[in-house]
Design an enzyme around this catalytic site. Structure first.
Site, PDB file in Angstrom:
ATOM      1  N   CYS B  71      65.045  23.368 -24.616  1.00 17.66           N
ATOM      2  CA  CYS B  71      63.682  23.014 -25.027  1.00 17.66           C
ATOM      3  C   CYS B  71      62.764  23.122 -23.809  1.00 17.66           C
ATOM      4  O   CYS B  71      61.644  23.631 -23.894  1.00 17.66           O
ATOM      5  CB  CYS B  71      63.617  21.588 -25.572  1.00 17.66           C
ATOM      6  N   CYS B 109      62.573  24.788 -34.352  1.00 14.04           N
ATOM      7  CA  CYS B 109      62.718  25.353 -33.015  1.00 14.04           C
ATOM      8  C   CYS B 109      64.177  25.626 -32.709  1.00 14.04           C
ATOM      9  O   CYS B 109      64.511  26.623 -32.087  1.00 14.04           O
ATOM     10  CB  CYS B 109      62.136  24.417 -31.949  1.00 14.04           C
ATOM     11  N   CYS B 172      56.602   0.645 -54.066  1.00 14.99           N
ATOM     12  CA  CYS B 172      56.532   0.288 -52.644  1.00 14.99           C
ATOM     13  C   CYS B 172      55.335  -0.634 -52.424  1.00 14.99           C
ATOM     14  O   CYS B 172      55.411  -1.609 -51.663  1.00 14.99           O
ATOM     15  CB  CYS B 172      56.346   1.533 -51.779  1.00 14.99           C
ATOM     16  N   HIS B 176      54.677  -3.865 -50.160  1.00 14.55           N
ATOM     17  CA  HIS B 176      54.043  -3.626 -48.862  1.00 14.55           C
ATOM     18  C   HIS B 176      52.520  -3.734 -48.865  1.00 14.55           C
ATOM     19  O   HIS B 176      51.928  -3.889 -47.805  1.00 14.55           O
ATOM     20  CB  HIS B 176      54.500  -2.283 -48.307  1.00 14.55           C
ATOM     21  N   CYS B 217      65.072   0.883 -48.617  1.00 15.17           N
ATOM     22  CA  CYS B 217      64.129   0.198 -49.508  1.00 15.17           C
ATOM     23  C   CYS B 217      64.347   0.647 -50.956  1.00 15.17           C
ATOM     24  O   CYS B 217      64.259  -0.161 -51.875  1.00 15.17           O
ATOM     25  CB  CYS B 217      62.679   0.448 -49.083  1.00 15.17           C
TER      26      CYS B 217
END
Lengths: 111, 256, 149
Positions: B71, B109, B172, B176, B217
């Site tokens: 990298c 990549c 959700c 939340h 979750c």
């Protein structure tokens, strides 16, 4: 070799109590867990940890399965002279690893 | 076992009196943690996630694949080249004509530039590279979602966030948005801002991605979790990151 | 958008409870006593000198920070020799035994431990004069929500 994070102050005053911290990548498999096949996963923990200061042992620990995965241990030592602090540990598979750090101790003693 | 189960049932006590999450009261999951767990994250010499960041640094500098390039060969010093990058992910990918996550970008990549075999989702190496890249943006505010091409995907993510799902029929948002700050079992429900990923989760005793966290979750409400790398995960992540805009990145976060 | 009612959340909590893993057999207070006696070789243990620091309420039993301070000097001829930690309910009563020399300068050690359940933790210090000192703490371990099944 397991990834480790060793923290030793690079410099200290003579007589100063310095803190040493070690964070070691290790599963600390307890030997009490079963795998997906229902069989017990064999215990593999770091059971012995020791610190030497210029060759003399200043701290050691016997560890049991109740120590967390990726164990973290902190303790202290008196900075007496410049030199090398070496931390080494052994796990149940017989792997031993040693990590060292240099410490430079100044001439002026702490009051 | 019996003791544990009944103690959980007893522990599911909702504390009264919290408001809906508004733009002015957005808080990282960090703020809902106890002082000991906060201290663990805040001190780099005590944060187990830093072990993964250091692994990532090694991988960054190690040549891989048929191209035998690291990298670093192309990107140089990550502290400069990767600074701020994670604050913009997921971002729009021209080839895919869709958003991709930071992990997907790294995998691209690896495949196209390094010509190396793919890293598995949740593999220590992928988590380490992701943690190392995201760590370069620690402290910088989240900027995800600015690109107008992302709008339909953000909307799709919002849809997933607000739709009820699972045998327990929860969205959700039910937890939340409407109930953050209250207790569920032993845990405080956070606002679900994904600012620390990949995180070291004490429950896992290991690093894990946001997708792994979201799958937990979903399992919690007895819904079928989305697959790793699925478009649903990317859209949810995109929505959550857009919703967290302005909050600082924390990678590597520590969570209970 | 609908808002979850209190009962809905309770339902979720109850369901989450079912996802808990089966835990293995655990040590008992008797086993802890036996382990302590093995460490002290049956010598009497006084309370005092030792300060065992644990969070009263922990967020995840997989990682509980613990610090032990022993208020005693560290002179070559009179110092803390060892600090041992014991628990009541993990499968095994021993947690760790730390061996110190006067070169530690201070008798303070920290680590992170696993606790399968709320329980009592005991720290015992052994001084170079052969005496033993202890402190104990009760820890409440809460359960994570939304764990993996």
């Amino acid at each position: 070799m397991a990834r480790t994070l060793i923290n030793v102050p690079a410099t200290a005053k003579r007589g100063e109590v310095v803190e040493i911290k070690a964070l070691i990548s290790h599963p600390m498999e307890t030997g009490f867990r079963t795998g997906s096949d229902g069989a017990l996963i064999p215990r593999d923990i770091i059971h012995r940890f020791a610190c030497t200061y210029n060759g003399e042992e200043v701290f050691s620990a016997d560890l049991f399965p109740a120590i967390t995965a990726n164990p973290f241990i902190t303790f202290t030592t008196v900075a007496e002279e410049s030199g090398e602090i070496a931390l080494s540990w052994t796990d149940d598979q017989g792997n031993t690893q040693t990590e060292t750090a240099k410490i430079t101790v100044g001439q002026d003693p702490v009051e | 076992m019996t003791v544990r189960r009944s103690s959980l049932a007893a522990a599911v006590i909702l504390l009264a009196g919290t408001a809906l999450a508004s733009d002015t009261d957005r808080r990282s999951g960090f703020d809902f943690m106890g002082p000991q767990t906060q201290a663990m994250q805040a001190d780099d010499t005590a944060n187990p996630g830093m072990l993964s960041v250091l692994d990532g640094e090694d991988l960054w500098n190690t040549p891989a694949g048929a191209a035998n390039r690291s990298c670093a060969d192309c990107h140089g010093d990550a502290a400069t080249s990767m600074r701020g990058v994670a604050t913009r992910y997921p971002s729009y990918d021209e080839k895919a004509k869709a958003p991709i996550t930071l992990d997907q970008r790294i995998l691209q990549c690896r495949a196209d530039r390094q010509e190396a075999p793919p890293l598995a989702w949740e593999s220590p190496d992928l988590l380490a590279l992701s943690a190392y890249v995201a760590h370069q943006s620690r402290g910088l505010p989240v900027e995800t979602g600015a690109d107008p091409q992302l709008t339909p995907f953000i909307d799709q993510g919002r849809e997933l966030f607000t739709q009820r799902q699972g045998q327990l029929d929860f969205s959700c948002a039910d937890c939340h948005d409407a109930n953050w700050g209250k207790r569920l079992g032993g845990a405080v429900i956070p606002q679900a801002h994904p600012t620390g990923y990949p995180i070291y989760r004490l429950e896992w005793q290991a690093m894990g991605s946001l997708q792994r966290r979201l799958r937990n979750c979903m399992a919690g409400v007895r819904a079928e979790p989305y697959g790793f790398g699925s478009p649903e995960h990317t859209e949810l992540e995109l929505f959550l990151m857009t919703r967290a805009r302005g909050l600082p990145l924390e990678t590597p976060g520590v969570r209970p | 958008m609908t808002t979850a009612t209190r009962r809905d959340i309770l339902r979720a909590g109850a369901a989450l409870g079912v996802l808990l893993m089966v835990r293995p057999a655990r040590a008992t207070p008797v086993e802890m006593r036996v382990a302590i006696e093995a460490f002290t070789k049956g010598a009497p243990v006084s309370s005092g000198k030792v300060d065992l620091v644990l969070p009263p309420l922990v967020e995840n039993g997989n990682s509980v920070p613990v610090t032990v301070n022993v208020a005693h000097w560290m002179r070559p001829d009179d110092h803390v020799k060892a600090v041992a930690l014991f628990n009541e309910k993990n499968p095994q009563p021993n947690v760790a035994i730390f061996h110190l020399s006067h070169r530690a300068g201070r008798a303070t050690v920290s680590t992170r431990i696993r606790l399968g359940d709320s329980q009592k933790i005991v720290a015992i210090a052994q001084l170079s004069d052969g005496t033993f000192w202890s402190d104990e703490a009760e820890v409440i371990v809460t359960l994570p929500a939304c764990a993996e099944s």
